[in-house]
Scaffold this motif. Structure first.
Motif, PDB file in Angstrom:
ATOM      1  N   SER A  68     -15.313  29.759 -18.179  1.00  0.00           N
ATOM      2  CA  SER A  68     -16.187  28.900 -18.920  1.00  0.00           C
ATOM      3  C   SER A  68     -17.815  29.392 -19.651  1.00  0.00           C
ATOM      4  CB  SER A  68     -16.470  27.725 -17.945  1.00  0.00           C
ATOM      5  OG  SER A  68     -15.241  27.375 -17.247  1.00  0.00           O
ATOM      6  N   SER A  69     -18.040  28.679 -21.033  1.00  0.00           N
ATOM      7  CA  SER A  69     -18.706  29.053 -21.569  1.00  0.00           C
ATOM      8  C   SER A  69     -20.429  28.544 -20.762  1.00  0.00           C
ATOM      9  CB  SER A  69     -19.213  28.687 -22.767  1.00  0.00           C
ATOM     10  OG  SER A  69     -17.936  28.582 -23.714  1.00  0.00           O
ATOM     11  N   VAL A  70     -20.146  27.350 -20.436  1.00  0.00           N
ATOM     12  CA  VAL A  70     -21.321  27.120 -20.053  1.00  0.00           C
ATOM     13  C   VAL A  70     -21.334  26.386 -17.962  1.00  0.00           C
ATOM     14  CG1 VAL A  70     -23.294  25.569 -19.634  1.00  0.00           C
ATOM     15  CG2 VAL A  70     -22.246  26.025 -21.814  1.00  0.00           C
ATOM     16  N   LEU A  98     -20.447  35.290 -14.104  1.00  0.00           N
ATOM     17  CA  LEU A  98     -21.319  34.925 -14.688  1.00  0.00           C
ATOM     18  C   LEU A  98     -22.292  35.467 -15.254  1.00  0.00           C
ATOM     19  CD1 LEU A  98     -22.497  33.150 -11.333  1.00  0.00           C
ATOM     20  CD2 LEU A  98     -21.996  31.652 -13.517  1.00  0.00           C
ATOM     21  N   ALA A  99     -22.005  37.199 -15.504  1.00  0.00           N
ATOM     22  CA  ALA A  99     -23.438  37.735 -15.688  1.00  0.00           C
ATOM     23  C   ALA A  99     -23.447  37.273 -17.815  1.00  0.00           C
ATOM     24  CB  ALA A  99     -22.918  39.443 -16.338  1.00  0.00           C
ATOM     25  N   GLY A 100     -24.843  37.159 -18.594  1.00  0.00           N
ATOM     26  CA  GLY A 100     -24.895  36.767 -19.683  1.00  0.00           C
ATOM     27  C   GLY A 100     -24.381  34.899 -19.835  1.00  0.00           C
ATOM     28  N   GLY A 128     -26.902  38.428 -13.336  1.00  0.00           N
ATOM     29  CA  GLY A 128     -26.549  38.559 -14.933  1.00  0.00           C
ATOM     30  C   GLY A 128     -27.131  37.192 -15.190  1.00  0.00           C
ATOM     31  N   ALA A 129     -27.238  36.251 -15.250  1.00  0.00           N
ATOM     32  CA  ALA A 129     -26.746  34.666 -15.339  1.00  0.00           C
ATOM     33  C   ALA A 129     -27.966  34.275 -16.033  1.00  0.00           C
ATOM     34  CB  ALA A 129     -25.988  34.040 -14.883  1.00  0.00           C
ATOM     35  N   HIS A 181     -33.911  40.293 -23.365  1.00  0.00           N
ATOM     36  CA  HIS A 181     -34.038  40.553 -22.219  1.00  0.00           C
ATOM     37  C   HIS A 181     -33.460  40.506 -21.159  1.00  0.00           C
ATOM     38  CE1 HIS A 181     -36.192  36.486 -21.244  1.00  0.00           C
ATOM     39  NE2 HIS A 181     -36.216  36.352 -21.789  1.00  0.00           N
ATOM     40  N   PRO A 182     -33.082  40.739 -20.125  1.00  0.00           N
ATOM     41  CA  PRO A 182     -31.745  40.433 -19.203  1.00  0.00           C
ATOM     42  C   PRO A 182     -33.253  38.941 -18.450  1.00  0.00           C
ATOM     43  CG  PRO A 182     -33.737  42.273 -18.010  1.00  0.00           C
ATOM     44  CD  PRO A 182     -33.685  42.266 -19.739  1.00  0.00           C
TER      45      PRO A 182
END
Length: 333
Positions: A68-70, A98-100, A128-129, A181-182
């Protein structure tokens, strides 16, 4: 190309699901319906009943989250605290899933979500999300003080405000791009925060009166937090209070009133009274209770449950009164 959306909702009576449906509708129509695909919705209540541990629940949903994108995650807030199993489930989701990604959070509450969003954002940032936005639906409450059966002011203003927030969220997600940025990781939870935000700060441990219990196990079957199981010896219900939501469903479902807060087992109070969206009409209110009515009902219960604390409060008030009188006497005379 339209983006895929997965919404995970923890809803008991349908109020939070109503909010999830509102957000899904806004996402589906934003940008003329060209930005997002029709959101896929999943029930966390059903998931937690099927999977006994947060790790198992995370394994079950990891593939859906990864494709899933979102991601949307929402639930209720009981006494300013999110369901602990939702937080634990997030903590067990593999980081690479979930990252990014953009994540949005939504909560329905009787009065306030408290720091529930902060605690959920902490877990999500660790993966990381990015939390793009939040939506809060405040619908009033029917049991503001845990041990009264009175009704407080209920209106539909929370639904109207949440609808606007959902629209703003959809527009923000439509133009969102991954920052350079993270994600910012907020401070971790601490013991004090857990104590003052949630059922532990307001409720005695749930106990079972075995002399009353008929072993019907309705409390076990109806517990949304899966915090009630059956003793190996005797077959009586056993409560893991650390997982308790303070939703009080077990107390209302028990036909023999054998389960409840320590010191109140067997009482006739109706604890659980959340209103569904269909019960709230525009411009209408439900049984407005005046402050002195709340105090008249709450104070005797507090004294009965916490006699030592009540005594300390009375002594403190008397000491403060005498100190004030002494100061006034010095100032005036």
């Amino acid at each position: 190309m339209s983006k895929s959306v997965a919404i995970f909702t923890y809803s008991l009576t349908g109020t939070t699901q109503h909010l999830a449906n509102t957000i899904a509708q806004e996402l589906e129509t934003v940008g003329g319906g060209q930005v997002f695909e029709k959101p896929e919705q999943y029930s966390l209540v059903d998931l937690f009943k099927q999977q006994s541990t947060p790790e198992a629940a995370a394994r079950t949903t990891s593939s859906t989250i990864a494709r899933s994108s979102v991601i949307g995650i929402g639930g209720l807030a009981w006494y300013w605290k999110e369901p602990p199993m939702v937080r634990d489930w997030i903590s067990q989701i593999p980081a690479h899933c979930l990252a990014g990604k953009p994540v949005f959070l939504f909560i329905s509450a009787g009065s306030s979500a408290g720091k529930a969003f902060d605690r959920l954002e902490h877990e999500i940032a660790l993966k990381g999300a990015y939390v793009v936005g939040t939506v809060t639906q405040v619908v009033g409450t029917s049991n503001f003080f845990m041990y009264t059966s009175k009704r407080l002011l209920i209106s539909n203003t929370g639904f109207e405000a949440a609808h606007k927030e959902a629209h703003d969220l959809a527009e923000a997600l439509a133009v969102w791009s991954k920052p350079s940025h993270p994600p910012v990781v907020k401070g971790p939870r601490d013991a004090v925060d857990d104590m003052v935000s949630g059922c532990k700060g307001f409720m005695m441990p749930i106990t079972v009166d075995k002399s009353r219990c008929s072993k019907c196990l309705l409390c076990v079957k109806g517990c949304p937090a899966n915090c009630i199981d059956v003793e190996d010896v005797g077959g009586y219900p056993r409560v893991d209070f650390a997982k308790c939501l303070a939703c009080c469903r077990c107390m209302n479902r028990c036909p023999s009133r054998a389960i409840g807060p320590q010191g109140l087992v067997g009482t006739s109070h109706e604890f659980y009274g959340t209103f569904k969206p269909s019960q709230i009409q525009p411009g209408k209110t439900k049984e407005f209770i005046r402050p002195w009515q709340l105090l008249r009902s709450a104070i005797p219960t507090f004294v009965r449950m916490y006699p030592k604390k009540a005594l300390i409060v009375v002594i403190s008030l008397l000491v403060g009164l005498f100190a004030m009188m002494f100061v006034l006497k010095k100032l005036l005379f």
